[in-house]
Design a protein around this motif. Structure first.
Motif, PDB file in Angstrom:
ATOM      1  N   ALA A 107       0.842  -1.205   0.000  1.00 47.12           N
ATOM      2  CA  ALA A 107       0.000   0.000   0.000  1.00 47.12           C
ATOM      3  C   ALA A 107       0.872   1.248   0.000  1.00 47.12           C
ATOM      4  O   ALA A 107       1.958   1.278   0.580  1.00 47.12           O
ATOM      5  N   VAL A 108       0.410   2.295  -0.657  1.00 42.55           N
ATOM      6  CA  VAL A 108       1.118   3.573  -0.731  1.00 42.55           C
ATOM      7  C   VAL A 108       0.212   4.651  -0.133  1.00 42.55           C
ATOM      8  O   VAL A 108      -0.980   4.445   0.086  1.00 42.55           O
ATOM      9  N   PHE A 109       0.805   5.822   0.126  1.00 43.45           N
ATOM     10  CA  PHE A 109       0.024   6.930   0.660  1.00 43.45           C
ATOM     11  C   PHE A 109      -0.802   7.566  -0.450  1.00 43.45           C
ATOM     12  O   PHE A 109      -0.361   7.673  -1.597  1.00 43.45           O
ATOM     13  N   CYS A 110      -1.987   7.989  -0.111  1.00 41.31           N
ATOM     14  CA  CYS A 110      -2.860   8.654  -1.073  1.00 41.31           C
ATOM     15  C   CYS A 110      -2.293  10.022  -1.448  1.00 41.31           C
ATOM     16  O   CYS A 110      -1.504  10.612  -0.702  1.00 41.31           O
ATOM     17  N   ASP A 111      -2.682  10.518  -2.612  1.00 43.15           N
ATOM     18  CA  ASP A 111      -2.222  11.829  -3.091  1.00 43.15           C
ATOM     19  C   ASP A 111      -3.000  12.918  -2.349  1.00 43.15           C
ATOM     20  O   ASP A 111      -3.885  13.576  -2.889  1.00 43.15           O
ATOM     21  N   TYR A 112      -2.634  13.084  -1.086  1.00 41.50           N
ATOM     22  CA  TYR A 112      -3.330  14.032  -0.212  1.00 41.50           C
ATOM     23  C   TYR A 112      -2.308  14.993   0.369  1.00 41.50           C
ATOM     24  O   TYR A 112      -1.283  14.578   0.916  1.00 41.50           O
ATOM     25  N   GLU A 166     -12.439  10.030   0.226  1.00 39.18           N
ATOM     26  CA  GLU A 166     -12.936   9.975  -1.145  1.00 39.18           C
ATOM     27  C   GLU A 166     -11.833   9.542  -2.109  1.00 39.18           C
ATOM     28  O   GLU A 166     -12.105   8.851  -3.094  1.00 39.18           O
ATOM     29  N   LEU A 167     -10.602   9.929  -1.840  1.00 44.64           N
ATOM     30  CA  LEU A 167      -9.491   9.470  -2.677  1.00 44.64           C
ATOM     31  C   LEU A 167      -9.319   7.963  -2.564  1.00 44.64           C
ATOM     32  O   LEU A 167      -9.022   7.283  -3.554  1.00 44.64           O
ATOM     33  N   GLN A 168      -9.493   7.408  -1.373  1.00 39.48           N
ATOM     34  CA  GLN A 168      -9.389   5.958  -1.197  1.00 39.48           C
ATOM     35  C   GLN A 168     -10.460   5.216  -1.984  1.00 39.48           C
ATOM     36  O   GLN A 168     -10.193   4.173  -2.600  1.00 39.48           O
ATOM     37  N   GLU A 169     -11.671   5.742  -1.976  1.00 40.86           N
ATOM     38  CA  GLU A 169     -12.762   5.069  -2.688  1.00 40.86           C
ATOM     39  C   GLU A 169     -12.586   5.142  -4.200  1.00 40.86           C
ATOM     40  O   GLU A 169     -12.964   4.217  -4.907  1.00 40.86           O
ATOM     41  N   PRO A 220      -7.896   3.077  -7.838  1.00 41.48           N
ATOM     42  CA  PRO A 220      -7.921   1.653  -8.187  1.00 41.48           C
ATOM     43  C   PRO A 220      -6.967   0.824  -7.348  1.00 41.48           C
ATOM     44  O   PRO A 220      -7.050  -0.396  -7.328  1.00 41.48           O
ATOM     45  N   ARG A 221      -6.053   1.459  -6.669  1.00 36.33           N
ATOM     46  CA  ARG A 221      -5.072   0.774  -5.839  1.00 36.33           C
ATOM     47  C   ARG A 221      -5.219   1.236  -4.398  1.00 36.33           C
ATOM     48  O   ARG A 221      -5.507   2.392  -4.132  1.00 36.33           O
TER      49      ARG A 221
END
Length: 255
Positions: free
Chosen positions: A61-66, A78-81, A84-85
């Motif tokens: 797993a990587v960190f979301c673009d936040y 919302e970025l997690q939902e 696709p990864r």
């Protein structure tokens, strides 16, 4: 006397009787074919089959673009939902507690129009809305309109040239609002507490004079100096005429 010799008839063994049954022969043929399929003779095929049977490991797993400081930042959930990864969100405090103070960032002053653009970064807490507090002098602060949780930038208008202000950003959720008092209580007293930390929710804002005002002031000073100079010269000549100051005699040339 006649002797008769009789030979015993050959008896059938159990194996001969089993082989003589067509049903048993069919069962043996089917069993042998199944054994051949279960154990392939080709070594390359067996190696490929072993490679295909290796356990599948999921991607890390990587960190979301936040980014906490990005203006109009989409919430991390919302970025997690939408991703696709699988991605990870930064940790947040409990929603049952008031949010931590935001961090005030760059303040861009536009002296020509008397405004300033304020940037900030979100805290590590659930936030429902933001607003700005503005102090001028020692009076009560002016409260700005509420801003949604995605906003990280706001504009202050109507600032007076040459005035000093203190601006603070406040975060709020269902449990309460963040505290604008910095470490040591410096900002809790309004503009007088100008010694707060650089990474707190508040900052000092100084509006410079407008460029046109400086030009007008320079022209006014120059005009005043010119008038004073002219007045001094006129007064000097008038004084000479009143006092009747003698003129110097011109030397005569010798013969």
């Amino acid at each position: 006397m006649s002797v008769s010799v009789s030979f015993p008839s050959p008896s059938c063994s159990p194996l001969d009787s089993m082989l003589g049954s067509p049903r048993l022969l069919w069962l043996l043929a089917v069993t042998f074919s199944l054994v051949l399929r279960a154990q392939p003779l080709d070594p390359e095929y067996s190696e490929e089959e072993k490679e295909d049977e290796t356990p599948w490991s999921p991607l890390p797993a990587v960190f979301c673009d936040y980014d906490r400081c990005r203006h109009l930042q989409v919430p991390c959930k919302e970025l997690q939902e939408a991703s696709p990864r699988a991605c990870l969100c930064p940790g947040l405090s409990s929603p049952g507690q008031p949010p931590a103070p935001p961090r005030l960032g760059e303040v861009h002053v536009v002296a020509e129009v008397g405004s300033a653009v304020v940037h900030w970064c979100a805290p590590s807490s659930p936030v429902h809305q933001y607003w700005l507090l503005l102090w001028e002098g020692s009076g009560a602060p002016q409260k700005g309109p509420p801003l949604n949780s995605t906003v990280r930038r706001a504009e202050l208008k109507g600032l007076k040239p040459g005035s000093a202000y203190v601006v603070c950003v406040v975060a709020a959720n269902a449990a309460g609002e963040s505290n604008v008092t910095a470490v040591g209580g410096a900002w809790g007293e309004g503009p007088e507490g100008a010694g707060g930390p650089a990474f707190g929710p508040c900052g000092r804002l100084a509006m410079p004079p407008r460029p046109l005002s400086l030009v007008h002031a320079a022209v006014g000073v120059s005009t005043a100096l010119a008038l004073l100079s002219c007045g001094a010269l006129v007064w000097h000549f008038c004084l000479r005429q009143r006092c009747g100051c003698p003129r110097r005699a011109r030397p005569t040339a010798g013969l």
